[in-house]
Design an enzyme around this catalytic site. Structure first.
Site, PDB file in Angstrom:
ATOM      1  N   MET A   1       0.841  -1.203   0.000  1.00 35.14           N
ATOM      2  CA  MET A   1       0.000   0.000   0.000  1.00 35.14           C
ATOM      3  C   MET A   1       0.870   1.245   0.000  1.00 35.14           C
ATOM      4  O   MET A   1       1.801   1.363   0.781  1.00 35.14           O
ATOM      5  CB  MET A   1      -0.923  -0.047   1.229  1.00 35.14           C
ATOM      6  CG  MET A   1      -1.800   1.170   1.390  1.00 35.14           C
ATOM      7  SD  MET A   1      -2.964   1.343  -0.012  1.00 35.14           S
ATOM      8  CE  MET A   1      -3.137   3.122  -0.050  1.00 35.14           C
TER       9      MET A   1
ATOM     10  N   GLU B   1       4.514   0.843  -5.872  1.00 31.71           N
ATOM     11  CA  GLU B   1       4.088   1.678  -4.734  1.00 31.71           C
ATOM     12  C   GLU B   1       4.833   3.001  -4.747  1.00 31.71           C
ATOM     13  O   GLU B   1       4.257   4.049  -4.467  1.00 31.71           O
ATOM     14  CB  GLU B   1       4.295   0.957  -3.401  1.00 31.71           C
ATOM     15  CG  GLU B   1       3.653  -0.424  -3.276  1.00 31.71           C
ATOM     16  CD  GLU B   1       2.191  -0.497  -3.701  1.00 31.71           C
ATOM     17  OE1 GLU B   1       1.481   0.519  -3.573  1.00 31.71           O
ATOM     18  OE2 GLU B   1       1.770  -1.566  -4.177  1.00 31.71           O
TER      19      GLU B   1
HETATM   20  N1  B3K Z   1      -3.596   0.788  -3.736  1.00 33.34           N
HETATM   21  C1  B3K Z   1      -3.346  -0.481  -3.084  1.00 33.34           C
HETATM   22  C2  B3K Z   1      -4.495  -1.411  -3.152  1.00 33.34           C
HETATM   23  C3  B3K Z   1      -5.555  -1.163  -2.142  1.00 33.34           C
HETATM   24  C4  B3K Z   1      -6.561  -2.272  -2.149  1.00 33.34           C
HETATM   25  C5  B3K Z   1      -7.716  -1.971  -1.275  1.00 33.34           C
HETATM   26  N2  B3K Z   1      -8.638  -3.092  -1.214  1.00 33.34           N
HETATM   27  C6  B3K Z   1      -2.133  -1.146  -3.619  1.00 33.34           C
HETATM   28  C7  B3K Z   1      -1.754  -0.780  -4.979  1.00 33.34           C
HETATM   29  O1  B3K Z   1      -2.458  -0.924  -5.939  1.00 33.34           O
HETATM   30  O2  B3K Z   1      -0.667  -0.278  -5.126  1.00 33.34           O
HETATM   31 ZN    ZN Z   2      -1.468   0.445  -7.200  1.00 36.84          ZN
END
Ligand code: B3K
Ligand code: ZN
Length: 849
Positions: A256, A291
Site C-alpha cells: 500500500m 508503490e
Molecule cells: N492501492 C493499493 C491497493 C488497495 C486495495 C484496497 N482493497 C495497492 C496498490 O495498488 O498499489
Molecule cells: Zn497500485
C-alpha cells in the site's frame, strides 16, 4: 463487521463534499483492546458545493465525546457515520473515539499483526479509525501524535518531535484519508539514503521484525532504482525528507502506497537467495516500484471518487511494467504480462463479473480492485501511447503533472491532457473506459497485382448490463514477411475505428505472410484460423518476439485441442520446429523457457468453451500430461546440453540473466524428471544453495510421486520461515495429481502451521487448491465443497480476502451441467449464510445472476 446492506453507489450521483478540510490533527493513545483516537479537524464551508447535512463516515467506532468550536455536542450516530449541526462558517471539530485493533481480523483500519500496530485505509478503512469525510476528493494536511510504549512509531510525512513514549509526524502534502498510515512496534530498520536530482537528501528505511534484517537489501536496491528511474523517465522527484517501508505478515494484498510510509505484505518485500525464488525477486522489484510510483500517480494526483480507480492503478501498473521492461527483458516482460492478462483479466471480462475499466456502480469498492481496473487499465494506457507516439505521450504526461498536481481527478481530466497535447478527439477511444468485455478481432486477407489487403472485423460479445457494443479504437501493429522469411514491411500501427475496416499495402512482389497484433498491441481475442504451416513459418522467422511466442502458443493450443477433442497424437512436426528455437543459444534463455511451456489448463478450458465445446478438466489434464511426456521423449537428446547451458557458476544474483538461465534449467528439469523418474531432481534438491533451485527440484519430486522424504526435509529446514512455508503449502497441492489435490489441501488445513487469519497462508492452501484446475474441478464436487466451507469460515474473520477468493468460481458456466449444479449449490450455500459480509454478498450475487 460490515453486514450485508445492498446499497448501490453510482458514478452519476457524484456530489462534492460541502466543506474543505483545512487541517487534521490526530492523537493516538495505543492499547490493543482500547486505543483512543482524538481528532481536531478544521472545516470551512465550500461555497461551490451544494447544500448538505454535515455527515462524517465512521464504522465500528465507540464515540467518547465530540465538540464543535470547543462546545460539547451530541451527534446523531448511525452504523455508517454521524450527522451533526454545525455553524455556517469555519469551525473546529473535535472527537475522541475508542477502537480495538487487537480484535480487528478484517485487516482494514488499525489492526495488529504479530504484536505490531499497522493500518490499511484504502479504500474506506480510515472510517474505522475515526469520524471523517472518508472520500478521496477530500484532501488535507495531517499532523499525527502517537503515544505508546512501542519503540518505533511511524506515520506519514516528515518526523517531528519525539521523546519518552511519543512520536510526532507532519505530512505537508495534502492527501486523502485513504493514504493515512500508522505503524508502531518492536521493529528494526535497514537504512540507506538517496539524493534526488535537485539535491534533496532523503533518508530511506525498510522496517522489519527483528530477525528479518538480512532480507532487506534487495528491496532497498529496488527502491533506489525506482527513484532514479522515475526521475529519468518521467521527471518525477521524491518530495519528503524520509521514505519508510514496513513489512507486515498479515496483509490483505501486496502493498500500500501510503504517503511516505508504504506498508508491504512481507512476501512483497523480504528476500534472500536462500528463501526467495527468482520470481519472488522480480515481483518484489515490481511492487516496490509500483508503490513508489504511486507517489506521483495516485498521491500527488489522486482520484476524485473510487470509480476513477484506474486513473491511478492503470497508470501505475503501466509505469511499473515500463520499469521492469527497462530493468530486465522487455520482450519477456510483455509475454509474461499477456499470459497474466489472459489468465486473470480475460475470464473476468468474459464472465459474470465483467465490468468496465471505469465501473459505473458498486456496492463494495474493495471488490473492484480487479484485473480489469489494474491490468486492462494499463493496457488502455499502452494503446493510447501507441496511438499518439512516445513523444506526445511524454508531453501529455508532463502536462498532466503540471496541470493536476494536488488535485483529485477523473478519466476526463486524463484524456483531456492527451487531447490538448495532440489535438486528437479521444471521444471514441474513451469507450475503452466505459465498455466492458473483450473485443474479438477477425481478419481476412487478399493479394492481387502487388497489392495486399487486410480486412479486420471487430465484435464485442454482450456482457452483464451491456448488450450492444460500439466499435472500439484498436491500434493493430502489423509487420509483413516475404515468403523467404525476410521482413518486407516493418511494424506499422494500423488504427482501426470501424466495425469493419480494410488496410492496403502496395508494391509487394509476392503474397506476404502477415504478423498481426505484434507485441499484443490491443487487448483483444484475435480469431484467425491460419494454417499450421503459416504458424510454423512465423515461429521460425518473425522478428517480433511476442508474435514468435504467440505463433508457438497457437500451435500448442491447436495441438492440445485436437488431442482433447479428437484423441489426436502430439504434433511431432511442431515439436521438431520448436526444438530448433529452444536449442538456439543466440536467444535469451528466459524467452526459450517461456517457449517450452504450454497454455495453462484453465486457458484451454476457456478456449474450448469459446468454441462451444464443454471443457472436461480430466481430459485437459491428461492431454497436457501426454504432451509434456512427448516433449520429454522428443527432446531427450537436447536436454543435457540445455541443462549445462542453464547451469550458473557465478555467485547468486537475482538479475535477469541468471534468472533466465534458472528458468530454462527448471523447464528442462521438469521434462528430465519424466525420463529419469526424479533422479536429476533429487540431486538438484540435495545440492541446491538457493530457493529457485530447491523449489523447482521439490516440485519435480512431488510430481514424480517421490515427495514424502523431500517434503519432510524441506519442512524441517524451513519451519521457522513463514514465507518459505507458504511455498511448501502451495507446492504440494500444485504439483500433485488431480485425484489427490483436495485431500492434500484438506490435510494441510489441519497442519499446525495452517492459520486462516493469515491471508498468505490461506491463499497458499485454499487458493492453491483452486489453482489446480483438474483437482479443484473434480467430478464429485469435493473441491468446490472444501473451498466453500472455508470461505464461509473466513468471511466472519476477513471479508475482503474471502470476497477476492470467491472469484475462483467466476468461470463456473464454462463447465458441464453436473459441475454447474454442484458449484451453484455451493454459491447458494454461501449466499444463504446469515450475517454474510457486504463484500461476499455482492460477489456471490453477481456470479449467480
Ligand atoms: N492501492 C493499493 C491497493 C488497495 C486495495 C484496497 N482493497 C495497492 C496498490 O495498488 O498499489
Ligand atoms: Zn497500485
Amino acid at each position: 463487521m460490515k453486514e450485508a446492506t445492498p446499497q448501490t453507489i453510482y458514478l452519476k450521483d457524484y456530489t462534492p463534499f460541502g466543506w474543505q478540510v483545512d487541517s487534521v490533527h490526530l492523537t493516538f493513545k495505543l492499547a490493543p483492546e482500547a486505543t483512543r483516537v482524538t481528532s481536531r479537524i478544521r472545516f470551512t464551508p465550500d461555497p461551490a458545493a451544494p447544500a448538505q447535512d454535515f455527515f462524517l463516515h465512521g464504522e465500528e467506532l465507540t464515540l467518547i465525546r465530540a465538540a464543535v468550536d470547543g462546545v460539547a455536542v451530541t451527534p446523531e450516530v448511525t452504523p455508517e457515520g454521524l450527522r451533526c449541526a454545525v455553524p455556517d462558517g469555519p469551525f473546529l471539530w473535535e472527537a475522541e473515539v475508542e477502537i480495538a485493533p487487537a480484535s480487528n481480523t478484517a485487516l482494514e483500519g488499525l489492526y495488529m499483526s504479530n504484536g505490531m500496530y499497522c493500518t490499511q485505509c484504502e479504500a474506506e478503512g480510515f472510517r474505522k479509525i475515526t469520524y471523517y469525510p472518508d472520500r478521496p476528493d477530500v484532501m488535507s494536511v495531517f499532523t499525527v501524535r502517537i503515544e505508546g510504549a512501542e519503540p518505533v512509531k511511524l506515520s506519514n510525512g516528515n518526523p517531528g518531535a519525539s521523546g519518552d513514549g511519543f512520536a510526532e509526524w507532519h505530512d505537508p502534502w495534502p492527501k486523502p484519508a485513504y493514504l493515512f498510515a500508522l505503524v508502531a512496534g518492536d521493529l528494526v530498520n535497514h537504512p540507506d539514503s538517496f539524493t534526488t536530482r535537485s539535491g534533496r537528501q532523503v533518508e530511506l528505511n525498510i522496517w522489519v521484525r527483528p530477525g528479518d534484517e538480512g532480507k532487506c537489501a534487495w528491496g532497498m536496491e529496488s527502491l533506489k532504482k525506482s527513484m532514479t528511474w522515475d526521475e529519468e523517465v518521467y521527471g518525477r522527484e521524491y518530495d519528503l525528507d524520509i521514505f519508510n517501508i514496513v513489512a507486515v505478515d498479515d496483509f490483505n494484498m501486496g502493498a500500500m502506497e501510503n504517503k511516505g510510509l508504504n506498508v508491504f505484505n512481507s512476501s512483497a518485500v523480504l528476500a534472500s537467495p536462500e528463501t526467495s525464488t527468482d520470481a519472488n525477486f522480480e515481483r518484489i522489484e515490481a511492487i516496490i516500484a509500483h508503490e513508489y510510483f504511486h507517489n506521483w500517480t495516485g498521491n500527488r494526483i489522486t482520484c476524485r471518487d473510487w470509480f476513477q480507480l484506474c486513473l491511478k492503478e492503470g497508470l501505475t501498473v503501466f509505469r511499473d511494467s515500463q520499469f521492469t521492461s527497462d530493468m530486465r527483458s522487455a520482450e519477456v516482460k510483455r509475454i509474461s504480462d499477456v499470459i497474466d492478462l489472459r489468465a486473470r483479466q480475460f475470464p473476468e471480462d468474459q464472465g459474470p463479473l465483467s465490468h468496465p475499466v471505469r465501473p459505473e456502480s458498486f456496492q463494495e469498492i474493495n471488490n473492484f480492485y480487479t484485473a480489469t481496473v489494474y491490468e486492462k487499465g494499463a493496457e488502455v494506457i499502452g494503446m493510447l501511447k501507441r496511438l499518439v507516439g512516445d513523444e506526445a505521450y511524454a508531453k501529455a504526461l508532463d502536462l498532466y503533472f503540471a496541470r493536476h498536481d494536488g488535485q483529485a481527478c477523473t478519466i476526463e481530466d486524463w484524456l483531456k491532457v492527451f487531447e490538448d497535447t495532440t489535438g486528437r478527439d479521444l471521444s471514441q477511444f474513451k469507450r475503452w473506459y466505459s465498455q466492458s468485455g473483450t473485443p474479438h478481432l477477425k481478419v481476412a486477407e487478399s493479394y492481387a497485382d502487388g497489392t495486399y489487403t487486410l480486412t479486420f472485423t471487430q465484435h464485442t460479445p454482450p456482457t452483464p448490463g451491456q448488450s450492444d457494443k460500439a466499435p472500439q479504437v484498436l491500434p493493430i501493429a502489423v509487420g509483413l514477411l516475404n515468403p523467404n522469411g525476410d521482413e518486407v514491411v516493418p511494424t506499422t500501427v494500423l488504427e482501426m475505428t470501424e466495425a469493419e475496416q480494410s488496410f492496403t499495402f502496395e508494391g509487394l512482389a509476392a503474397k506476404p505472410v502477415p504478423s498481426i497484433l505484434r507485441g499484443f498491441s490491443a487487448p483483444v481475442v484475435l480469431d484467425r484460423s491460419s494454417s499450421p504451416e503459416e504458424r510454423a513459418f512465423l515461429l521460425a522467422h518473425d522478428t517480433d518476439a511476442f508474435n514468435r511466442w504467440e505463433a508457438n502458443r497457437d500451435l500448442a493450443r491447436e495441438g492440445l485441442v485436437a488431442m482433447i477433442t479428437e484423441g489426436a497424437a502430439p504434433d511431432e512436426a511442431w515439436l521438431d520446429g520448436l526444438q530448433k528455437v529452444i536449442a538456439d543459444e543466440a536467444l535469451d534463455p528466459a524467452f526459450r523457457a517461456l517457449m517450452m511451456g504450454g497454455p495453462s489448463q484453465s486457458e484451454l478450458a476457456q478456449v474450448l468453451h469459446g468454441r462451444g465445446i464443454t471443457p472436461d478438466p480430466e481430459a485437459i489434464w491428461t492431454a497436457s500430461e501426454t504432451l509434456r511426456d512427448a516433449k520429454a521423449r522428443r527432446w531427450a537428446g537436447l536436454l543435457p546440453r540445455l541443462a549445462d547451458e542453464a547451469a550458473v557458476t557465478a555467485p547468486f544474483s537475482p538479475d535477469a540473466e541468471q534468472a533466465g538461465k534458472r528458468a530454462l534449467g527448471g523447464a528442462v528439469l521438469s521434462l528430465q524428471t519424466r525420463i529419469d523418474g526424479g533422479a536429476a531432481a533429487e540431486a538438484q534438491f540435495k545440492a541446491a544453495d538457493n530457493m529457485t533451485l530447491q523449489l523447482t527440484a521439490l516440485s519435480c519430486l512431488v510430481s514424480a510421486g517421490r515427495d514424502e522424504a523431500a517434503l519432510g526435509v524441506f519442512e524441517r529446514q524451513w519451519s521457522g520461515d513463514r514465507l518459505v512455508m507458504d511455498k511448501w503449502f502451495a507446492l504440494q497441492i500444485a504439483a500433485t495429481t488431480p485425484d489427490k489435490a483436495v485431500e492434500r489441501a484438506e490435510a494441510l488445513t489441519r497442519h499446525p502451521a495452517f492459520d486462516m487469519k493469515n491471508p498468505n497462508r490461506f491463499r497458499a492452501t485454499l487458493g492453491g487448491l483452486a489453482m489446480h484446475h483438474a483437482g479443484f474441478h473434480r467430478r464429485d464436487g469435493a473441491g468446490y465443497r472444501l473451498l466453500a466451507d472455508w470461505l464461509i469460515r473466513l468471511d466472519a474473520v476477513n471479508p475482503q480476502t474471502t470476497a477476492r477468493m470467491c472469484t475462483v468460481f467466476q468461470t463456473w458456466k464454462r463447465y458441464d451441467p453436473d459441475r454447474q449444479a454442484l458449484i451453484r449449490a455451493e454459491l447458494e450455500r454461501i449466499a444463504a449464510r446469515p450475517g454474510l459480509s457486504r463484500d461476499v454478498t455482492e460477489m456471490v450475487t453477481r456470479m449467480l445472476s
